[in-house]
Design a protein around this motif. Structure first.
Motif, PDB file in Angstrom:
ATOM      1  N   ASN A 225       0.747  -1.190   0.072  1.00  0.00           N
ATOM      2  CA  ASN A 225       0.029  -0.056  -0.053  1.00  0.00           C
ATOM      3  C   ASN A 225       0.794   1.299  -0.039  1.00  0.00           C
ATOM      4  O   ASN A 225       1.785   1.432   0.899  1.00  0.00           O
ATOM      5  N   SER A 226       0.555   2.169  -0.817  1.00  0.00           N
ATOM      6  CA  SER A 226       1.133   3.440  -1.007  1.00  0.00           C
ATOM      7  C   SER A 226       0.452   4.621  -0.428  1.00  0.00           C
ATOM      8  O   SER A 226       0.927   5.767  -0.440  1.00  0.00           O
ATOM      9  N   SER A 227      -0.781   4.316   0.050  1.00  0.00           N
ATOM     10  CA  SER A 227      -1.857   5.544   0.877  1.00  0.00           C
ATOM     11  C   SER A 227      -1.677   5.528   2.473  1.00  0.00           C
ATOM     12  O   SER A 227      -2.044   4.228   2.861  1.00  0.00           O
ATOM     13  N   GLN A 229      -3.762   6.580   4.188  1.00  0.00           N
ATOM     14  CA  GLN A 229      -5.180   6.337   4.655  1.00  0.00           C
ATOM     15  C   GLN A 229      -5.544   4.898   5.130  1.00  0.00           C
ATOM     16  O   GLN A 229      -6.199   4.726   5.834  1.00  0.00           O
TER      17      GLN A 229
END
Length: 579
Positions: A225-227, A229
């Motif tokens: 994951n690169s987010s 959130q």
């Protein structure tokens, strides 16, 4: 004709698996009208060649039924028929009618494992036909194998169609199958699809996630994951696990570190220790590496571009957005995992030692070095070099001498930077005898000195008034092809002049000018070489015979020997007069 899937990949139409599974999906006892979630794709991704690696789903320890006796004759016969089968002659149902009664999960699995012989299309056709005959009541190993088969080929829409078909026929989909699907989706960056499948496990597939599913979901959210959130969602999912294991904790630690939530990561690591679990090496590497990187930024100066003026300009400002003392948690984590019998990777150990030495925490670095010496010999040479250089920069003679002697006693060959650090330290302290001994050890170990080595020794000898040693080292330096700094050369000339050694000054100047002439000839700058030799002759400096021959050969090679002949004749005349 190549088409494109909804996700942008090239595809062929139609999908072989979905073409055969759709009738079964809609004709099952549980099916009604096709919904948007169960609608199969119209296209099939372009398939790479089959991978020879053993699929994730085929672990003998997890599937003891694979060890059962399988009717090899049935498997071989079916594979042979499928290989030679042509659609123009008969359908697959007519072809395999006599084998319907012999089908079971083991037979189906072993035939699927021969996909290299059958090819992709026949493999999918056989699975669809076998599912129809058996009502998709396969063992877990067969469904897991097909999920792996489709995931490796990035057939994610077909993979979901497989799950829906099995569950619509009251078949069983194991947690391991879901973990395989989630992992493959995550590897391709399809994080939302992986999350959707994870959330649908209970509502649509009537399957409760186990630790393997949770861990793969955390792997996708924390490592792929690169987010930022989604890291909160990862923490929420982590807290839903009844009994987290090593990989659950380690995945969440990596994810928290990825987004610089280091305090929370430390809390999770402490919770892991209280549970009696040992973190993975990758989690330890990421956590210590992050603290070291944060420590390196403390007090750093960064460039900031000011653009809201008529003439934009750049200013240097201190970095105030970091916390102080970041190296201490890194050391604490190091000792904590050391007590568990583990050490970080060589790269992280070197990073930790470098940061400790930069902060002048040499005593702590020595303690880490002793542990490395016992448990991690692969990075010992680099670790010694870092600590030795730090000791020499602090001029800790006793510590540096002890560590240097230990390196030699262990049979380690110090790097050139270590030798230079020790020699420079001793020269600055005026301890020329020890510096000369280290220089002899260096030569004995066949470690060639460089400009820094010679310059440090020459400066020390000149300052001590030892013109003879300074002159010898400078001539040796020139003989090896090194170009001394002008200040070094000027110091030696000055002390020779004061000692009345004008003949040595002349030899030194001749040696230096000859070396400069050689370099010009080597790179083909003949015009400058011509002017250099002319200048030397005007000052009465005759080049050695090998330099004269090189000069002649260079000009002769470029067809300019006539131009150089005048200077060559002058060299010969000076040589005769000298004789």
């Amino acid at each position: 004709m190549l088409l494109r899937t909804p996700h942008g990949a090239q595809a062929q139409s139609p999908s072989n698996l979905c073409k055969f599974l759709i009738p079964f999906l809609f004709s099952s006892p549980l099916s009604s009208k096709p919904s948007s979630t169960s609608r199969a794709p119209n296209h099939l991704m372009k398939i790479p060649k089959p991978c020879s690696k053993t699929p994730i789903s085929l672990s003998p320890s997890n599937h003891p039924q694979l060890q059962d006796t399988v009717s090899l004759s049935s498997v071989n016969s079916i594979c042979s028929l499928l290989t030679n089968h042509s659609h123009k002659t008969s359908s697959i149902d007519d072809l395999l009618t006599s084998y319907k009664d012999k089908l079971n999960s083991n037979v189906v699995l072993h035939i699927l494992m021969n996909y290299g012989q059958l090819g992709r299309i026949r493999t999918l056709e056989f699975f669809s036909w076998a599912g129809l005959q058996m009502g998709f009541q396969f063992d877990d190993s067969v469904i897991e194998y097909m999920a792996d088969f489709l995931g490796r080929r990035k057939l994610f829409d077909d993979m979901k169609c497989l799950l829906l078909t099995v569950i619509s026929h009251r078949g069983r989909v194991s947690c391991r199958t879901f973990s395989i699907c989630i992992r493959y989706l995550g590897r391709q960056g399809r994080i939302n699809e992986a999350l959707c499948l994870f959330e649908e496990m209970g509502s649509k597939f009537r399957c409760t996630p186990d630790n393997l599913v949770y861990n793969n979901m955390l792997y996708v959210l924390c490592k792929k994951n690169s987010s930022e959130q989604l890291i909160d969602l990862a923490v929420t999912i982590f807290r839903r696990i009844e009994l987290p294991d090593t990989y659950s904790y380690s995945n969440i630690v990596v994810g928290l570190c990825k987004f610089d939530r280091l305090e929370t990561a430390l809390d999770v690591l402490g919770e892991m220790g209280r549970a009696g679990l040992i973190p993975t090496r990758s989690a330890v590497n990421v956590l210590i590496g992050k603290f070291c990187s944060l420590s390196a930024k403390e007090g750093a100066i960064e460039k900031v571009r000011v653009n809201n003026t008529r003439r934009p300009f750049t200013i240097l400002v201190p970095n105030l957005d970091v916390k102080s003392g970041a190296i201490q948690p890194a050391v604490q984590v190091f000792w904590a995992v050391h007590d568990l019998g583990m050490l970080p990777s060589s790269f992280v150990i070197v990073q930790l030692l470098s940061e400790l030495c930069r902060l002048s925490k040499v005593d702590e670095a020595v303690k880490v070095l002793k542990v490395v010496e016992e448990m991690k010999p692969s990075c010992l040479d680099e670790s010694y070099s870092i600590v030795m250089n730090a000791m020499c920069n602090r001029r800790s003679v006793e510590q540096a001498s002890h560590l240097f002697g230990r390196m030699l006693s262990l049979g380690k060959k110090p790097k050139l930077s270590v030798y230079n650090s020790v020699i420079c330290m001793l020269c600055k302290l005026g301890n020329l005898d020890d510096a000369e001994r280290v220089y002899k050890i260096m030569n004995k170990n066949r470690s060639l000195p460089n400009n820094l080595t010679y310059s440090a020794l020459i400066h020390a000898y000149v300052e001590a008034g030892n013109w003879e040693a300074g002159y010898d080292l400078l001539m040796e330096m020139l003989g090896l092809g090194f170009s001394p700094h002008f200040h070094t050369y000027d110091m030696v000339l000055k002390i020779l002049s004061q000692a009345g050694k004008m003949d040595m000054c002349f030899k030194l100047e001749r040696k230096l000018e000859s070396q400069a002439l050689q370099k010009l000839l080597k790179i083909g700058r003949l015009a400058e070489a011509y002017e250099k030799l002319k200048s030397m002759l005007d000052r009465g400096l005759r080049p050695p015979g090998y330099v004269r021959d090189a000069f002649k050969h260079a000009f002769e090679k470029h067809g300019k020997l006539k131009i150089a002949q005048e200077l060559l004749d002058r060299v010969d005349q000076i040589q005769k007069s000298d004789e």
